[in-house]
Design an enzyme around this catalytic site. Structure first.
Site: not given
Length: 636
Positions: A134, A384, A420, A579, A605, A608, A611
């Site tokens: 974040s 992410r 948050t 990606c 990977c 995130c 995909c």
């Protein structure tokens, strides 16, 4: 390895069991796990066996040993019974929402003198915070309520890594120019703090354990369990360990474990693999619009002291994104000569040639960004997916046996660029509702529905602030595009303030926005210089991601060849471009119909979830790999 028995607990007979691996033994008591007090139970959980998955940290199983089938026999791992553990509340996900719910629940239980009230947090990452990415500038309203002394100098356990935000800047970028523009009042960061959410989540986990929450990192919940009598959520099961790529058990195979709870809270973050299952099963989106998403890409740099301006918060929009693509960048100065910078790209972009990763690398060469990081060192990278649907896309959050909290529900305030505080507050509200419901209903066989949680959400500041800004994000879908969205959002921020009688709709699902490759202009990205911009595999190496290769691919595509035949002619490798970790490739292969073979490099990977969201045919299903695997983020 001997099990140490607490003096208060009489020694129990133990059975020595031998695993298939040579000379590997462990002791297993004959008592059920729930018989032990929480501290003792945690020791048993964490020390009873070595991991069946070399890179995982989930180190226990109490499954009964059964002989493996012969090599020529078919073997279904589900034939083995799973060990179960019964808890009061099970929370899936050890991020801010899940940990806030856990802390509030134990606070309420301890205040009531019920120290045996069991709250358990399952986290798929090897350690709390390892999968957290974040910006982050946190509005402290929720944490002030949950842990009032969280930042007090008189608290020896305070969070020590919060940098007060000192001043804000907002810039509109062209290729070489940075134009100051007024920031909407929602982006005023007076009283807020720049933090690493990765560090903050670790700190929250420590506070949770201090008051008796059972926190188990390295446990990947992979299946939702339902009661056979009424279909309500019973709990979850963790994935099996020691399964080979072909689905057959390896010598160290261990069955997953079931966690049964009277209330199960899903706090997996954006587009969680289990959350999307319960949303579908209980039709929780029946009265809401589809969720829309973005991909956030972030780096942390150590910069030259002369380029560091502690507490400065800068946001930008415009370049390098085209006018039909929503998004923007940020630069946050925090800590000691550290800078968080990144780019958010709305996943409803139409051009399949666009690469969010490539756009991020271009952004860093803009003078506004380059002047800060030039001569510095990139120390971390992460990416992410995040929710952008806001008020219109909030689903029903309660269902029989559980609830969605945090980004599993989608409480991010997009114009404010903060989520948050809303995630934490939703966890706290769900905790109160769960505690009250369990206190009133002592029948352990009955199902719980958190009616009070839905009511509390609608009366909370979460609802108020999301409703107020509900029209800003969808306004960028107007025919005027970026500039129309900026103008309308300005009116909403300064004049309308959410009081308009209309609610704008989102355009549709993000994957539906993707156009055919031959209908969109091709984008060529400049070569990375290795100093400011980097190739994708160099960035992935900074995530610390790791997956055992000999396990079923967790990015599930039913038929790789069929996927390639369908997708390549239409989109020319869109998977490779959306990606941010180089997971998907179209490799040259003359034996294939279009000279390309679709390939998945699952080891790369970084979880995130892009995909699963953006694939045009919606035929990629993200599932949890071995517990403890994936990225090991630092400072993100």
């Amino acid at each position: 390895m001997a099990v140490v028995i607490s003096p208060k607990i009489p020694a129990l007979p133990a059975v020595r069991c031998t695993l298939a691996a040579p000379s590997t033994t462990y002791l297993r008591t004959l008592r059920p796990l729930s018989w032990f007090p929480p501290a003792r139970r945690r020791v048993l959980f964490q020390t009873s066996r070595p991991s069946a998955c070399p890179t995982a940290t989930r180190p226990f199983s109490t499954s009964k040993s059964k002989p493996f089938a012969d090599v020529d026999d078919s073997f279904d791992p589900r034939q083995q019974d799973r060990e179960t553990d019964d808890v009061d509340v099970c929370i899936i996900g050890g991020g801010p929402a899940g940990l806030s719910a856990a802390i509030r629940l134990k606070q309420l239980a301890n205040e009531a003198g019920n120290e045996e009230f069991r709250v358990l947090v399952l986290e798929k990452a090897g350690a709390l915070g390892d999968h957290i990415v974040s910006g982050n500038v946190i509005e402290p309203s929720a944490v002030n309520e949950l842990l009032p002394d969280w930042n007090s100098s008189e608290n020896p356990s305070r969070f020590e890594n919060a940098t007060p935000a000192t001043h804000d800047k907002m810039r509109f970028l062209t290729k070489n120019i940075s134009i100051p523009i007024p920031a909407p009042p929602q982006m005023n960061n007076h009283g807020n703090y720049i933090i690493s959410l990765n560090q903050f989540s670790k700190w929250l986990g420590e506070r949770a354990e201090e008051i008796g929450v059972e926190v188990y990192p390295g446990f990947a919940a992979s299946e939702v369990l339902y009661k056979p009598n009424d279909g309500s959520v019973l709990g979850v099961a963790t994935n099996d360990q020691g399964v080979a790529r072909d689905g057959k058990p390896k010598p160290h195979f261990e069955r997953g474990m079931e966690f049964h709870a009277r209330v199960t809270l899903f706090a997996e973050g954006c587009h969680g693999s289990l959350s999307k299952q319960v949303i579908k099963k209980f039709d929780l989106r029946r009265d809401s619009q589809p969720q829309t998403y973005a991909l956030g890409l972030k780096e942390v740099w150590e910069v030259k002291p002369e380029n560091f301006r502690k507490g400065e918060v800068t946001h930008s929009m415009g370049y390098p994104l085209p006018s039909n693509t929503y998004g923007g960048g940020w630069i946050y100065h925090f800590g000691d000569n550290l800078v968080s910078l990144g780019l958010v790209v709305g996943l409803d972009y139409p051009n399949p040639w666009l690469s969010p990763y490539g756009e991020f690398q271009k952004l860093k060469h803009h003078p506004l960004y380059k002047s800060v990081i030039e001569g510095g060192k990139c120390i971390s990278y992460g990416a992410r997916a995040l929710n952008e649907g806001g008020f219109q896309s909030i689903p029903k959050c309660a269902f029989p046996g559980g609830a969605l909290i945090g980004d599993s529900a989608g409480f991010l305030n997009v114009p404010k660029i903060k989520g948050t505080h809303t995630a934490m507050r939703s966890g706290m509200l769900a905790a109160r509702a769960a505690w009250d419901a369990l206190k009133e209903n002592k029948d352990t066989e009955s199902s719980i529905f958190l009616y009070d949680y839905e009511d509390a959400l609608r009366e909370s500041t979460i609802w108020k602030e999301l409703e107020e800004v509900r029209n800003m994000r969808p306004s960028f879908h107007s025919p005027l595009g970026l500039y129309g969205g900026i103008m309308y959002s300005g009116l909403e921020a300064y004049l309308f303030r959410g009081k308009t009688p209309w609610t704008l709709k989102h355009k549709g699902k993000d994957h539906e926005a993707t156009q055919l490759a031959d209908k969109q202009p091709k984008i060529e990205y400049p070569k990375n210089d290795g100093k400011i911009s980097f190739d994708i595999l160099t960035s992935v190496s900074r995530t610390g991601t790791n997956h055992e290769e000999d396990q079923p691919v967790h990015l599930q595509v039913e038929d790789w060849d069929e996927h390639g035949r369908e997708m390549w002619p239409k989109y020319k490798g869109v998977e490779n471009r959306f990606c941010p970790a180089g997971v998907y490739e179209y490799v040259e292969d003359e034996s294939k119909e279009f000279g390309r073979r679709f390939q998945i490099n699952a080891q790369n990977c970084i979880h995130c979830k892009t995909c699963d969201i953006k694939a045009p045919a919606q035929d990629i299903n993200w599932q949890t790999p071995c517990g403890g695997e994936g990225p090991k983020y630092t400072m993100t």
